[in-house]
Design a protein around this motif. Structure first.
Motif, PDB file in Angstrom:
ATOM      1  N   CYS A 161       0.848  -1.190   0.000  1.00 26.16           N
ATOM      2  CA  CYS A 161       0.000   0.000   0.000  1.00 26.16           C
ATOM      3  C   CYS A 161       0.884   1.240   0.000  1.00 26.16           C
ATOM      4  O   CYS A 161       1.982   1.249   0.554  1.00 26.16           O
ATOM      5  N   GLY A 162       0.407   2.259  -0.668  1.00 27.83           N
ATOM      6  CA  GLY A 162       1.048   3.567  -0.623  1.00 27.83           C
ATOM      7  C   GLY A 162       0.329   4.427   0.395  1.00 27.83           C
ATOM      8  O   GLY A 162      -0.898   4.339   0.530  1.00 27.83           O
ATOM      9  N   VAL A 163       1.081   5.255   1.107  1.00 25.18           N
ATOM     10  CA  VAL A 163       0.502   6.058   2.189  1.00 25.18           C
ATOM     11  C   VAL A 163       1.029   7.492   2.100  1.00 25.18           C
ATOM     12  O   VAL A 163       2.226   7.710   1.898  1.00 25.18           O
TER      13      VAL A 163
ATOM     14  N   ALA B 234      -5.384  25.321  10.924  1.00 25.38           N
ATOM     15  CA  ALA B 234      -6.688  24.867  11.392  1.00 25.38           C
ATOM     16  C   ALA B 234      -7.077  23.569  10.697  1.00 25.38           C
ATOM     17  O   ALA B 234      -6.578  23.250   9.615  1.00 25.38           O
ATOM     18  N   GLY B 235      -7.968  22.836  11.347  1.00 21.87           N
ATOM     19  CA  GLY B 235      -8.497  21.605  10.771  1.00 21.87           C
ATOM     20  C   GLY B 235      -7.633  20.393  11.066  1.00 21.87           C
ATOM     21  O   GLY B 235      -6.484  20.518  11.498  1.00 21.87           O
ATOM     22  N   PRO B 236      -8.191  19.208  10.852  1.00 22.12           N
ATOM     23  CA  PRO B 236      -7.455  17.970  11.089  1.00 22.12           C
ATOM     24  C   PRO B 236      -6.348  17.763  10.057  1.00 22.12           C
ATOM     25  O   PRO B 236      -6.304  18.440   9.020  1.00 22.12           O
ATOM     26  N   VAL B 237      -5.466  16.820  10.339  1.00 27.66           N
ATOM     27  CA  VAL B 237      -4.528  16.321   9.335  1.00 27.66           C
ATOM     28  C   VAL B 237      -5.107  15.007   8.811  1.00 27.66           C
ATOM     29  O   VAL B 237      -5.618  14.191   9.591  1.00 27.66           O
ATOM     30  N   PHE B 238      -5.090  14.827   7.515  1.00 27.00           N
ATOM     31  CA  PHE B 238      -5.668  13.653   6.877  1.00 27.00           C
ATOM     32  C   PHE B 238      -4.565  12.751   6.332  1.00 27.00           C
ATOM     33  O   PHE B 238      -3.458  13.209   6.035  1.00 27.00           O
ATOM     34  N   ALA B 239      -4.882  11.478   6.177  1.00 24.16           N
ATOM     35  CA  ALA B 239      -3.969  10.525   5.535  1.00 24.16           C
ATOM     36  C   ALA B 239      -4.800   9.526   4.755  1.00 24.16           C
ATOM     37  O   ALA B 239      -5.976   9.290   5.061  1.00 24.16           O
ATOM     38  N   ALA B 240      -4.181   8.940   3.750  1.00 27.36           N
ATOM     39  CA  ALA B 240      -4.841   7.903   2.957  1.00 27.36           C
ATOM     40  C   ALA B 240      -3.866   6.779   2.684  1.00 27.36           C
ATOM     41  O   ALA B 240      -2.646   6.984   2.653  1.00 27.36           O
TER      42      ALA B 240
ATOM     43  N   ILE C 281      -3.549  11.985  -3.459  1.00 26.64           N
ATOM     44  CA  ILE C 281      -4.744  12.589  -4.061  1.00 26.64           C
ATOM     45  C   ILE C 281      -5.963  12.400  -3.157  1.00 26.64           C
ATOM     46  O   ILE C 281      -6.740  13.337  -2.941  1.00 26.64           O
ATOM     47  N   LEU C 282      -6.138  11.200  -2.617  1.00 22.77           N
ATOM     48  CA  LEU C 282      -7.282  10.953  -1.741  1.00 22.77           C
ATOM     49  C   LEU C 282      -7.194  11.781  -0.461  1.00 22.77           C
ATOM     50  O   LEU C 282      -8.203  12.344   0.002  1.00 22.77           O
ATOM     51  N   ALA C 283      -6.011  11.866   0.119  1.00 19.69           N
ATOM     52  CA  ALA C 283      -5.853  12.637   1.359  1.00 19.69           C
ATOM     53  C   ALA C 283      -6.102  14.123   1.113  1.00 19.69           C
ATOM     54  O   ALA C 283      -6.804  14.782   1.896  1.00 19.69           O
ATOM     55  N   LYS C 284      -5.536  14.647   0.041  1.00 18.27           N
ATOM     56  CA  LYS C 284      -5.680  16.072  -0.274  1.00 18.27           C
ATOM     57  C   LYS C 284      -7.140  16.436  -0.535  1.00 18.27           C
ATOM     58  O   LYS C 284      -7.648  17.431   0.009  1.00 18.27           O
ATOM     59  N   THR C 285      -7.833  15.664  -1.362  1.00 17.77           N
ATOM     60  CA  THR C 285      -9.215  16.004  -1.699  1.00 17.77           C
ATOM     61  C   THR C 285     -10.140  15.825  -0.497  1.00 17.77           C
ATOM     62  O   THR C 285     -11.083  16.604  -0.316  1.00 17.77           O
ATOM     63  N   ALA C 286      -9.878  14.819   0.336  1.00 17.63           N
ATOM     64  CA  ALA C 286     -10.700  14.623   1.529  1.00 17.63           C
ATOM     65  C   ALA C 286     -10.529  15.782   2.487  1.00 17.63           C
ATOM     66  O   ALA C 286     -11.504  16.279   3.073  1.00 17.63           O
ATOM     67  N   ARG C 287      -9.294  16.227   2.650  1.00 16.60           N
ATOM     68  CA  ARG C 287      -9.072  17.351   3.570  1.00 16.60           C
ATOM     69  C   ARG C 287      -9.684  18.638   3.030  1.00 16.60           C
ATOM     70  O   ARG C 287     -10.299  19.406   3.781  1.00 16.60           O
ATOM     71  N   ASP C 288      -9.530  18.887   1.728  1.00 12.29           N
ATOM     72  CA  ASP C 288     -10.133  20.088   1.148  1.00 12.29           C
ATOM     73  C   ASP C 288     -11.645  20.086   1.348  1.00 12.29           C
ATOM     74  O   ASP C 288     -12.245  21.124   1.676  1.00 12.29           O
ATOM     75  N   ALA C 289     -12.272  18.926   1.161  1.00 15.23           N
ATOM     76  CA  ALA C 289     -13.722  18.822   1.353  1.00 15.23           C
ATOM     77  C   ALA C 289     -14.096  19.091   2.805  1.00 15.23           C
ATOM     78  O   ALA C 289     -15.114  19.743   3.098  1.00 15.23           O
TER      79      ALA C 289
END
Length: 206
Positions: A21-23, A32-38, A145-153
């Motif tokens: 898996c890539g992480v 501000a806001g959480p930190v996201f990971a995928a 890409i998944l982490a970035k778009t989830a955090r932006d949303a």
């Protein structure tokens, strides 16, 4: 192997039984806001064109790739660490926590995690840090890409709760607009109190 670009790294395991898996994370720098990971396990039989570091893609391109990644990957997961956890642990350790949570949330258990950057979270499985991996290894690019778009949303949703900070425009980063709104309104409940610009305002208000 379940990653399309592993040939770039001669020292990585070459077993066909390896489940890789890539992480990657998104949001270490904002105030501000959480930190996201995928975490993403790609299917080599279903390649995805155009994967690369999310920061080098336009928002439209990222949004186009997200459903392809989710549809074509063998497994994917997104996780986060909250503002409270960031302030308690520090941003590095909170990022490691979010990445570990993403890996542990995968529906398929990987045998190896390739982590973007120079540090790996403590996990039960083997992990390898790949500097610049988000632009070298497709699975890490997909996770980026998944982490970035989830955090932006998530920051767009925070804008609905706290419109005075314009989170939809700067996504929590310390832009001139954000700093001006922060000074005008003071820190919100989702601001990271351990980060210097926020901490300075809190100290002034004491």
């Amino acid at each position: 192997m379940n990653n399309q670009n592993l040939g770039l790294f001669d020292d990585l395991p070459a077993s066909p039984d390896e489940i890789i898996c890539g992480v990657d994370e998104a949001g270490r720098g904002p105030l501000a806001g959480p930190v996201f990971a995928a975490a993403v396990i790609l299917d080599v039989s279903r390649p995805i064109e155009g994967l690369r570091d999310s920061k080098k893609l336009t928002e439209a391109k990222r949004d186009m790739l997200v459903p392809l990644i989710k549809q074509h990957a063998l497994a994917w997961a997104i996780a986060e660490a909250s503002e409270e956890e960031i302030d308690k642990l520090n941003i590095l350790q909170a990022s490691m926590l979010a990445m570990r949570r993403a890996v542990e949330a995968l529906s398929t258990v990987p045998t190896l995690a390739l982590i973007d950057g120079n540090r790996c979270p403590v996990m039960k499985i083997q992990s390898i840090a790949v500097i610049g991996g988000d632009d070298k290894v497709d699975a890490i690019s997909a996770a980026s890409i998944l982490a970035k778009t989830a955090r932006d949303a998530a920051l767009v949703l925070l804008h609905e709760r706290y419109p005075e900070y314009c989170f939809d425009q700067h996504k929590g980063y310390g832009t001139a607009l954000h700093l001006e709104r922060l000074r005008a309104h003071g820190p919100s409940p989702v601001h990271r109190r351990s980060f210097a610009p926020v901490r300075a305002l809190l100290e002034v208000s004491l």
